[in-house]
Design a protein around this motif. Structure first.
Motif, short mmCIF file in Angstrom:
data_model
loop_
_atom_site.label_atom_id
_atom_site.label_comp_id
_atom_site.label_asym_id
_atom_site.label_seq_id
_atom_site.Cartn_x
_atom_site.Cartn_y
_atom_site.Cartn_z
N ILE A 224 0.88 -1.28 -0.09
CA ILE A 224 -0.32 0.17 -0.03
C ILE A 224 0.79 1.17 -0.20
N VAL A 225 2.14 1.69 1.11
CA VAL A 225 2.58 1.98 0.83
C VAL A 225 3.76 2.71 -0.14
N GLU A 226 4.34 1.42 -0.76
CA GLU A 226 5.40 1.79 -1.88
C GLU A 226 4.27 2.49 -2.92
N ALA A 227 3.20 1.76 -3.69
CA ALA A 227 2.06 2.62 -4.73
C ALA A 227 1.38 3.30 -4.24
N GLN A 258 -10.45 -22.63 -10.48
CA GLN A 258 -9.77 -22.63 -11.55
C GLN A 258 -9.76 -24.14 -11.86
N ALA A 259 -10.36 -24.93 -11.35
CA ALA A 259 -10.74 -26.19 -12.10
C ALA A 259 -11.87 -26.42 -13.07
N LEU A 260 -13.07 -24.72 -13.10
CA LEU A 260 -13.88 -24.87 -14.55
C LEU A 260 -13.57 -24.32 -15.15
N GLY A 261 -12.44 -22.74 -15.20
CA GLY A 261 -11.52 -22.77 -15.84
C GLY A 261 -12.91 -21.21 -15.54
N ILE A 262 -12.66 -21.03 -14.80
CA ILE A 262 -13.87 -19.52 -14.55
C ILE A 262 -12.63 -19.01 -13.40
N ASP A 263 -11.39 -18.83 -13.53
CA ASP A 263 -11.31 -17.56 -12.13
C ASP A 263 -10.77 -16.31 -12.76
N ILE A 264 -11.38 -15.53 -12.49
CA ILE A 264 -11.48 -14.36 -13.63
C ILE A 264 -10.21 -13.41 -12.27
N MET A 265 -9.51 -13.79 -11.01
CA MET A 265 -9.71 -13.05 -10.12
C MET A 265 -7.67 -12.58 -10.26
N PRO A 266 -7.88 -11.19 -10.19
CA PRO A 266 -6.39 -11.11 -10.48
C PRO A 266 -4.83 -11.29 -9.85
N ALA A 267 -3.48 -11.24 -9.34
CA ALA A 267 -2.84 -11.28 -8.48
C ALA A 267 -3.45 -9.96 -7.65
N TRP A 268 -3.19 -10.56 -5.95
CA TRP A 268 -3.06 -9.53 -4.89
C TRP A 268 -2.75 -7.97 -5.18
N ASN A 269 -1.77 -8.13 -6.18
CA ASN A 269 -1.86 -6.44 -5.79
C ASN A 269 -1.62 -5.39 -6.82
N GLU A 270 -2.40 -5.86 -7.99
CA GLU A 270 -2.85 -5.63 -9.01
C GLU A 270 -4.44 -5.06 -9.08
N SER A 271 -4.72 -5.01 -8.19
CA SER A 271 -5.86 -4.31 -7.74
C SER A 271 -5.51 -2.93 -6.39
N LEU A 272 -4.92 -4.21 -5.91
CA LEU A 272 -4.17 -2.90 -4.86
C LEU A 272 -3.84 -1.91 -5.41
N THR A 273 -2.94 -2.12 -6.23
CA THR A 273 -2.22 -0.62 -6.70
C THR A 273 -3.15 0.29 -7.52
N THR A 274 -4.12 0.41 -8.44
CA THR A 274 -5.23 0.71 -8.92
C THR A 274 -6.06 1.97 -7.91
N TYR A 275 -6.09 0.88 -6.89
CA TYR A 275 -6.99 1.41 -5.13
C TYR A 275 -6.17 2.56 -5.11
N VAL A 276 -5.44 2.11 -4.27
CA VAL A 276 -4.23 2.95 -4.03
C VAL A 276 -4.14 4.50 -4.33
N HIS A 277 -4.13 4.06 -6.06
CA HIS A 277 -3.96 5.70 -6.87
C HIS A 277 -5.38 6.10 -6.79
N THR A 278 -5.90 5.38 -6.28
CA THR A 278 -7.97 6.27 -6.99
C THR A 278 -7.72 6.81 -6.22
N LEU A 279 -7.54 6.03 -4.54
CA LEU A 279 -7.87 7.02 -3.79
C LEU A 279 -6.60 8.68 -3.43
N LEU A 280 -5.55 8.51 -4.13
CA LEU A 280 -4.75 10.23 -4.24
C LEU A 280 -5.67 10.72 -4.96
N GLN A 281 -5.80 10.46 -5.65
CA GLN A 281 -6.37 10.89 -6.35
C GLN A 281 -8.13 11.75 -6.44
N SER A 282 -8.19 11.30 -5.22
CA SER A 282 -9.79 11.59 -4.82
C SER A 282 -9.68 12.88 -4.25
N HIS A 283 -11.05 13.79 -3.68
CA HIS A 283 -10.68 14.61 -3.28
C HIS A 283 -10.38 14.50 -2.00
#
Length: 298
Positions: A224-227, A258-283
């Motif tokens: 979180i802090v690094e992002a 994963q067995a059903l071939g429907i896992d669309i969850m990203p790596a743990w840090n991908e959405s986290l980095t995007t979300y941190v940037h969104t918060l930093l740009q918030s009012h």
């Protein structure tokens, strides 16, 4: 077209479904309509609405408080899901319910999979498991989602973990975080999209739905802090004292997805980095005062 009912729509998970359910036939049930003392009234409401799908985001989430007030936690996490399940069985609606990877307990070093035994170590997680059992025993069509370490939502949400860590890091040169507890930091909007993928796939049952990758609380906070780019050093620290004996390993893997071939969850840090940037740009970030930051991060 499917007709949806959502409970707990104002919370962290419920708010994540706002975008994915935009434009659908949707009814939100409020807190006063979900009291277990009025179970028959709740069932009658579901009968009247005749939904195709009920998404139950209503829950008690205070793990520490459950140790002191188990009845209140049980009402939300065990009895309410049971009542909704009975209503869904009667109306042939699909029930989507959210449980926790903390229900697996503390008996394994590797990430838990859906087939693993359940040995919860806290009152809260025992109640969550009772809620799962009530749903299964009802015989209703169901999707039970075991997730954990959820983050996201607006800065104003009381339990916005990422926002609070940003405020803490902004006004400190150094902070510590628990290096012993492990889990999957998981973005609620990713969970909502994955749930809709499961629904569209027509499969039922129990699923782990977490971001891919298990890390320590320290690694989570450090990311979180690094992002954020803030000049604060995060160091590993000891486990903090808790009334609830939460398992040090709440990590899981989406084995069924994963067995059903429907896992669309990203790596743990991908959405986290995007979300941190969104918060930093918030009012909210641009206008919060130092005094307010100190108060919120406490």
């Amino acid at each position: 077209m499917n007709k949806f009912v959502i409970t707990g729509g104002g919370g962290l998970l419920g708010s994540a479904f706002h975008d994915v359910l935009a434009g659908v036939d949707l009814t939100r049930l409020h807190r006063d309509q979900l009291q277990t003392e009025t179970e028959e009234a709740l069932i009658e409401t579901i009968r009247f609405l005749q939904p195709s799908i009920v998404i139950n985001c209503a829950a008690a989430t205070n793990v520490e408080g459950a140790e002191q007030n188990p009845e209140e936690d049980s009402a939300a996490n065990a009895r309410l899901p049971g009542a909704l399940a009975r209503a869904c069985k009667e109306t042939d609606a699909l029930l989507v319910h959210f449980s926790s990877t903390g229900c697996y307990g503390d008996w394994k070093a590797e990430p838990y999979v859906e087939a693993d035994e359940m040995h919860p170590t806290t009152v809260h997680h025992c109640n969550k498991l009772d809620g799962e059992a009530a749903i299964v025993q009802s015989g209703c069509r169901h999707i039970i989602v075991r997730t954990g370490w959820l983050y996201g939502g607006a800065p104003a949400l009381a339990k916005n973990f990422v926002w609070k860590r940003l405020l803490e890091a902004r006004d400190k040169t150094e902070m510590t975080s628990d290096a012993s507890q492990r889990g999957n930091p998981t973005y609620v909007e990713d969970v909502a999209r994955q749930v809709m993928k499961i629904i569209d796939s027509g499969v039922n049952g129990i699923f782990n739905v977490v971001a891919n990758g298990v890390v320590s609380r320290f690694e989570y906070v450090a990311a979180i802090v690094e992002a954020s780019g803030l000049a604060c050093k995060v160091r590993p620290g000891p486990a903090f004292a808790r009334l609830a004996k939460v398992s040090p390993n709440e990590g899981a893997v989406n084995a069924r997805l994963q067995a059903l071939g429907i896992d669309i969850m990203p790596a743990w840090n991908e959405s986290l980095t995007t979300y941190v940037h969104t918060l930093l740009q918030s009012h909210a970030w641009k206008t919060v005062s130092v005094h307010e930051a100190e108060r919120i991060s406490e």
